[in-house]
Write a protein that holds these residues in place. Structure first.
Motif, short mmCIF file in Angstrom:
data_model
loop_
_atom_site.label_atom_id
_atom_site.label_comp_id
_atom_site.label_asym_id
_atom_site.label_seq_id
_atom_site.Cartn_x
_atom_site.Cartn_y
_atom_site.Cartn_z
N ASN A 93 41.67 41.72 50.24
CA ASN A 93 42.15 40.34 50.36
C ASN A 93 41.32 39.64 51.43
O ASN A 93 40.37 40.22 51.96
CB ASN A 93 43.65 40.30 50.70
CG ASN A 93 43.96 41.09 51.97
OD1 ASN A 93 43.27 40.99 52.98
ND2 ASN A 93 45.01 41.91 51.91
N GLN A 177 40.16 36.00 40.46
CA GLN A 177 41.33 35.28 40.95
C GLN A 177 42.24 36.25 41.67
O GLN A 177 42.53 37.34 41.18
CB GLN A 177 42.09 34.62 39.80
CG GLN A 177 43.23 33.75 40.31
CD GLN A 177 43.92 32.97 39.21
OE1 GLN A 177 43.73 33.24 38.03
NE2 GLN A 177 44.73 32.01 39.60
N GLN A 178 42.68 35.84 42.85
CA GLN A 178 43.57 36.68 43.67
C GLN A 178 44.67 35.78 44.22
O GLN A 178 44.48 35.12 45.25
CB GLN A 178 42.77 37.33 44.78
CG GLN A 178 43.56 38.38 45.54
CD GLN A 178 42.70 39.05 46.59
OE1 GLN A 178 42.18 38.38 47.46
NE2 GLN A 178 42.59 40.37 46.53
N GLY A 179 45.80 35.75 43.54
CA GLY A 179 46.88 34.85 43.94
C GLY A 179 46.41 33.41 43.83
O GLY A 179 45.92 32.97 42.79
N GLN A 180 46.54 32.66 44.94
CA GLN A 180 46.12 31.25 44.93
C GLN A 180 44.61 31.09 45.10
O GLN A 180 44.08 30.00 44.95
CB GLN A 180 46.83 30.49 46.05
CG GLN A 180 46.36 30.91 47.44
CD GLN A 180 47.08 30.16 48.54
OE1 GLN A 180 48.20 29.71 48.37
NE2 GLN A 180 46.44 30.01 49.68
#
Length: 194
Positions: A93, A177-180
């Motif tokens: 992240n 894409q990672q969450g928002q």
């Protein structure tokens, strides 16, 4: 006899897979490399159109600065795609020390001594266009909370792009894409030899 035919078939298949090219000679087998991230194959996250645009932008920038254009090399694309996929497979992240992974990885994935490398990781709060991706990698992205520098704003990265002696390059751009967030990871390798 069956074993000989099987060996010939497998050899022909492997050679065929690794010699397949897209319209612009980007080796398909390399950008579909089977590293996984969150259980999915990373190859599907390679943005080939953004890579094509990045090649054009790098050469336009080199030409503007009086340096000869580079030519794409399948061997160097191989390194850029394998390394880019490996790095993205290690992405957790936006809080992890992502660039530390550049010191790790399989030895054969690291670039040979005839090459130099630039890498960049940037985040967007929406799905970026190819122009935004390439512009962000090359020139940076403006943020209300602080700007992200692009390659040309860093002396070392800029010097790597403008090396007059390099003749060849290869690149990869992974978008996940990672969450928002939309995570963009770019790799470019420059080489003296094809």
């Amino acid at each position: 006899m069956k074993i000989v035919l099987l060996i010939i078939f497998l050899f022909t298949y492997v050679v065929g897979v690794f010699s397949q090219n897209s319209n612009d000679n980007i080796p398909e087998a390399f950008y579909n490399i089977a590293f996984t991230w969150s259980g999915e194959t990373l190859g599907q996250y390679q943005d080939v159109d953004a890579v094509k645009l990045l090649y054009k932008e790098i050469n336009a920038y080199r030409e503007k600065n009086g340096v000869a254009k580079c030519e794409e090399s399948e061997r160097i694309v191989n390194y850029a795609c394998r390394w880019g996929a490996y790095m993205m497979s290690k992405h957790i992240n936006n809080n992890n020390i992502f660039y530390e992974h550049s010191k790790e990885g399989p030895v054969e994935y690291h670039i040979p001594s005839s090459c130099s490398e630039i890498i960049h990781l940037i985040y967007f709060g929406y799905k970026p266009s190819n122009v935004e991706i390439v512009s962000g990698l090359m020139y940076g992205v403006e943020r209300p909370t602080g700007n992200v520098k692009g390659w040309i704003q860093s002396k070392g990265h800029n010097d790597a792009i403008l090396q007059p002696e390099v003749k060849y390059y290869g690149a990869s751009i992974y978008v996940i894409q990672q969450g928002q967030w939309w995570v963009v990871y770019g790799t470019v390798n420059f080489s003296l030899v094809k």
